[in-house]
Every structure is written in structure tokens, then in C-alpha cells.
Write a protein that holds these residues in place. Structure first.
Motif, PDB file in Angstrom:
ATOM      1  N   UNK A 170     -23.937 -32.121  11.104  1.00 34.99           N
ATOM      2  CA  UNK A 170     -24.075 -31.697  12.489  1.00 34.99           C
ATOM      3  C   UNK A 170     -22.857 -30.865  12.875  1.00 34.99           C
ATOM      4  N   UNK A 171     -22.949 -30.073  13.950  1.00 29.62           N
ATOM      5  CA  UNK A 171     -21.771 -29.319  14.384  1.00 29.62           C
ATOM      6  C   UNK A 171     -20.554 -30.214  14.619  1.00 29.62           C
ATOM      7  N   UNK A 172     -20.781 -31.393  15.196  1.00 26.41           N
ATOM      8  CA  UNK A 172     -19.677 -32.323  15.442  1.00 26.41           C
ATOM      9  C   UNK A 172     -19.022 -32.751  14.142  1.00 26.41           C
ATOM     10  N   UNK A 173     -19.839 -33.037  13.122  1.00 29.57           N
ATOM     11  CA  UNK A 173     -19.290 -33.450  11.832  1.00 29.57           C
ATOM     12  C   UNK A 173     -18.603 -32.297  11.119  1.00 29.57           C
ATOM     13  N   UNK A 174     -19.145 -31.090  11.267  1.00 23.12           N
ATOM     14  CA  UNK A 174     -18.616 -29.930  10.550  1.00 23.12           C
ATOM     15  C   UNK A 174     -17.210 -29.557  10.991  1.00 23.12           C
ATOM     16  N   UNK A 175     -16.881 -29.840  12.249  1.00 23.45           N
ATOM     17  CA  UNK A 175     -15.555 -29.446  12.740  1.00 23.45           C
ATOM     18  C   UNK A 175     -14.706 -30.644  13.142  1.00 23.45           C
ATOM     19  N   UNK A 176     -15.112 -31.835  12.749  1.00 23.14           N
ATOM     20  CA  UNK A 176     -14.397 -33.046  13.164  1.00 23.14           C
ATOM     21  C   UNK A 176     -12.919 -32.991  12.791  1.00 23.14           C
ATOM     22  N   UNK A 239      -8.437 -33.595  24.540  1.00 25.86           N
ATOM     23  CA  UNK A 239      -9.736 -34.111  24.106  1.00 25.86           C
ATOM     24  C   UNK A 239     -10.873 -33.379  24.815  1.00 25.86           C
ATOM     25  N   UNK A 240     -10.772 -33.232  26.131  1.00 25.71           N
ATOM     26  CA  UNK A 240     -11.834 -32.589  26.907  1.00 25.71           C
ATOM     27  C   UNK A 240     -11.985 -31.111  26.537  1.00 25.71           C
ATOM     28  N   UNK A 241     -10.869 -30.405  26.401  1.00 26.40           N
ATOM     29  CA  UNK A 241     -10.932 -28.978  26.092  1.00 26.40           C
ATOM     30  C   UNK A 241     -11.517 -28.739  24.708  1.00 26.40           C
ATOM     31  N   UNK A 242     -11.062 -29.481  23.724  1.00 31.04           N
ATOM     32  CA  UNK A 242     -11.568 -29.272  22.371  1.00 31.04           C
ATOM     33  C   UNK A 242     -13.040 -29.690  22.257  1.00 31.04           C
ATOM     34  N   UNK A 243     -13.428 -30.724  22.976  1.00 29.52           N
ATOM     35  CA  UNK A 243     -14.832 -31.147  22.955  1.00 29.52           C
ATOM     36  C   UNK A 243     -15.724 -30.072  23.577  1.00 29.52           C
ATOM     37  N   UNK A 244     -15.321 -29.585  24.743  1.00 26.13           N
ATOM     38  CA  UNK A 244     -16.117 -28.550  25.399  1.00 26.13           C
ATOM     39  C   UNK A 244     -16.133 -27.259  24.607  1.00 26.13           C
ATOM     40  N   UNK A 245     -14.991 -26.880  24.030  1.00 23.51           N
ATOM     41  CA  UNK A 245     -14.917 -25.655  23.237  1.00 23.51           C
ATOM     42  C   UNK A 245     -15.801 -25.750  22.007  1.00 23.51           C
ATOM     43  N   UNK A 246     -15.798 -26.899  21.356  1.00 24.97           N
ATOM     44  CA  UNK A 246     -16.634 -27.069  20.152  1.00 24.97           C
ATOM     45  C   UNK A 246     -18.114 -26.952  20.490  1.00 24.97           C
ATOM     46  N   UNK A 247     -18.516 -27.407  21.660  1.00 26.64           N
ATOM     47  CA  UNK A 247     -19.915 -27.308  22.071  1.00 26.64           C
ATOM     48  C   UNK A 247     -20.306 -25.867  22.394  1.00 26.64           C
ATOM     49  N   UNK A 248     -19.355 -25.101  22.913  1.00 26.07           N
ATOM     50  CA  UNK A 248     -19.648 -23.711  23.259  1.00 26.07           C
ATOM     51  C   UNK A 248     -19.779 -22.816  22.031  1.00 26.07           C
ATOM     52  N   UNK A 249     -19.239 -23.263  20.924  1.00 26.72           N
ATOM     53  CA  UNK A 249     -19.219 -22.419  19.723  1.00 26.72           C
ATOM     54  C   UNK A 249     -20.437 -22.604  18.826  1.00 26.72           C
ATOM     55  N   UNK A 250     -21.398 -23.384  19.266  1.00 25.11           N
ATOM     56  CA  UNK A 250     -22.645 -23.575  18.534  1.00 25.11           C
ATOM     57  C   UNK A 250     -23.817 -23.380  19.494  1.00 25.11           C
ATOM     58  N   UNK A 251     -24.901 -22.783  18.994  1.00 24.69           N
ATOM     59  CA  UNK A 251     -26.075 -22.614  19.841  1.00 24.69           C
ATOM     60  C   UNK A 251     -27.004 -23.811  19.714  1.00 24.69           C
ATOM     61  N   UNK A 252     -28.158 -23.740  20.366  1.00 25.11           N
ATOM     62  CA  UNK A 252     -29.094 -24.860  20.360  1.00 25.11           C
ATOM     63  C   UNK A 252     -29.671 -25.150  18.985  1.00 25.11           C
ATOM     64  N   UNK A 254     -27.843 -25.254  16.329  1.00 25.15           N
ATOM     65  CA  UNK A 254     -26.703 -25.753  15.561  1.00 25.15           C
ATOM     66  C   UNK A 254     -26.114 -24.667  14.653  1.00 25.15           C
ATOM     67  N   UNK A 255     -26.120 -23.422  15.135  1.00 24.06           N
ATOM     68  CA  UNK A 255     -25.523 -22.310  14.393  1.00 24.06           C
ATOM     69  C   UNK A 255     -24.191 -21.930  15.024  1.00 24.06           C
ATOM     70  N   UNK A 256     -23.235 -21.584  14.161  1.00 17.55           N
ATOM     71  CA  UNK A 256     -21.919 -21.192  14.641  1.00 17.55           C
ATOM     72  C   UNK A 256     -22.009 -19.818  15.299  1.00 17.55           C
ATOM     73  N   UNK A 257     -21.579 -19.704  16.541  1.00 20.92           N
ATOM     74  CA  UNK A 257     -21.690 -18.449  17.274  1.00 20.92           C
ATOM     75  C   UNK A 257     -20.342 -18.042  17.865  1.00 20.92           C
ATOM     76  N   UNK A 258     -19.294 -18.224  17.104  1.00 22.52           N
ATOM     77  CA  UNK A 258     -17.962 -17.833  17.573  1.00 22.52           C
ATOM     78  C   UNK A 258     -17.867 -16.324  17.735  1.00 22.52           C
ATOM     79  N   UNK A 259     -17.368 -15.823  18.894  1.00 19.96           N
ATOM     80  CA  UNK A 259     -17.189 -14.382  19.067  1.00 19.96           C
ATOM     81  C   UNK A 259     -16.012 -13.878  18.239  1.00 19.96           C
TER      82      UNK A 259
END
Length: 259
Positions: A170-176, A239-252, A254-259
Motif C-alpha cells: 500500500x502507499x502507506x507501507x511503501x513510504x513507511x 507527524x501531521x505534516x508527513x501524514x498529510x503530505x504522503x496522502x497527497x502524493x498518491x492518487x485514488x 494508489x499511484x505515485x503522483x509527485x510533481x
């Protein structure tokens, strides 16, 4: 016990003399910092004089709306600065940082005011404004460091992250691991300060209280409170910033969409 020695205009001129000497040293060593030091000196004088007069009005007025307005302005500026240090390309980053700083500051101030200091009124400006400033300044740095570390690491590790995703993570596991290291990085300044406080350094709070004639033990106790406040608020912000940032970097999907 002697009170605070007032710094009159003459004494402040002598203080500015330190910066004049610093500018001279920069020119002597050909460092190219003379103009920067001069601008920094001028901005310091103007900003602090303006803040001093403004806070004197707020402290005398003791209006809860005015106190909250001051804190919200400080929070917004801190959020913008932190966003600019991380990335301007992420469109939803500013609201994320603003909300993270708001949550960590509000929770920390509520806990400290209700359980520790317990002032007569919850909006007492002599406590609320300085504490909010200290929290926001350090939380801003934690957000900047943790967010920048996670963002840059994810950019440099696209292949590894996408490999983990292709193998079913999962995205969470991939960047844990990346997120964990980013949070740790955000806490480094605070932890370093806690390790040597009172031994190597005397922070601004205890120094200011000692100069104003406060009992050294009382000053030490307040500094202890400040360090605990900063540890909690910076950890929560990271914790809050990294959690929110990690969610923004994946689409629905579960693909990495970093600009």
C-alpha cells in the motif's frame, strides 16, 4: 531582588555597535555579508519595535478576539514560510501545513493553560501570545524539515516506491521508512536542545527571566515547561505534516503522483 535594567536609547546604540563591528569584520574578511548584515539589523530594529508597540496595545486591551487574531496571523505566516521551504508545486500543501500548525498549537496551548499554568482567564495575553509564538516558531521548523525531507526522499526514490507498489504494498507501507526518518529529522533540533539545555546553552526564555530578576529556580522550571511543550508540539506537527503530505502524493488508484 533587582528588577530589569531598562535599555535606553544610548544603551541600544551601543548594542547596535555590535552589528557595526560584525559588518566591519565581514568587510575585512571579504565575506560579502556586509549588506546582508545591515539589512538584517535594520529589519530587526523595525520589526521588533513595531511588535513591541503592537503587543503593548494587545496586552493592555486584553480582548480575546484581539489575542486570537494575533495568533492566527502568526500561524498563517508560519504556514506560508514552511510551505515555501518544502515545495510551491503542491497546491494543497499550504492548507495542510496551516491545519497541522493549528492543531498542534491549539492542543498544546489548551493543555498547558488548563492543566499547568491555569491563568485567571484563558486568553491572558502575557501567557498565550508568547507561548503561541514559541510553539509556532519551532513547529514551523519541524514542519519544514520533516516535510522537505519526506518530499525530497520520495522524489529521489521513485523507482523503489513504485517497485513496492507493484509488489502489492500500500502507499502507506511503501513510504513507511521514509516518513519515519522524516519525522525523526523534524525532531532533531528540539531533541538536541533538550539534551544540552542548562549545560551548554541557556535558551531565550530562561535568559530573559534571569535578566528581569526572576528567581533562577523559577526560571529553570518555566524553561522545563517550554522544552516539554516544544517536544510535544514539534512531534505532533511533524507527524501531521508527513501524514498529510504522503496522502497527497498518491492518487485514488494508489499511484505515485509527485510533481
Amino acid at each position: 531582588m533587582d528588577g530589569l535594567i531598562q535599555l535606553d536609547f544610548t544603551r541600544l546604540l551601543w548594542a547596535v555597535g555590535l552589528m557595526a563591528v560584525a559588518i566591519g569584520l565581514s568587510s575585512w574578511q571579504q565575506l560579502g555579508l556586509g549588506w546582508s548584515l545591515a539589512i538584517a539589523t535594520l529589519r530587526t530594529i523595525v520589526q521588533l519595535v513595531a511588535v513591541g508597540y503592537f503587543l503593548a496595545i494587545v496586552f493592555a486591551w486584553r480582548n480575546p478576539l484581539a489575542v486570537l487574531a494575533v495568533i492566527l496571523v502568526m500561524l498563517t505566516i508560519a504556514a506560508v514560510v514552511a510551505r515555501n521551504r518544502i515545495s510551491k508545486k503542491l497546491s494543497r500543501l499550504l492548507p495542510l501545513i496551516w491545519a497541522s500548525l493549528l492543531a498542534s498549537t491549539a492542543l498544546t496551548l489548551a493543555y498547558t493553560s488548563l492543566l499547568v499554568i491555569r491563568p485567571e482567564t484563558w486568553y491572558e495575553p502575557r501567557y498565550l501570545v508568547p507561548l503561541a509564538g514559541i510553539i509556532l516558531g519551532n513547529a514551523m521548523n519541524a514542519a519544514s524539515i520533516a516535510g522537505d525531507r519526506l518530499h525530497s526522499t520520495m522524489q529521489n526514490s521513485r523507482v523503489e516506491i513504485e517497485t513496492h507498489l507493484s509488489l502489492g504494498a500500500t502507499p502507506k507501507q511503501a513510504i513507511a521508512n521514509y516518513r519515519r526518518e522524516a519525522v525523526k529529522a523534524g525532531l532533531i533540533p528540539t531533541l538536541n536542545a533538550m539534551m544540552v539545555v542548562g549545560i551548554v546553552t541557556l535558551p531565550g526564555i530562561i535568559t530573559g527571566q534571569l535578566l528581569s530578576g526572576v528567581n533562577p529556580l523559577d526560571a529553570a522550571l518555566y524553561q522545563m515547561l517550554i522544552m516539554f511543550i516544544l517536544a510535544f508540539s514539534t512531534l505532533l506537527t511533524a507527524i501531521l505534516v508527513t501524514y498529510g503530505l504522503s496522502r497527497q502524493c498518491f492518487n485514488s488508484a494508489a499511484q505515485l503522483v509527485l510533481p
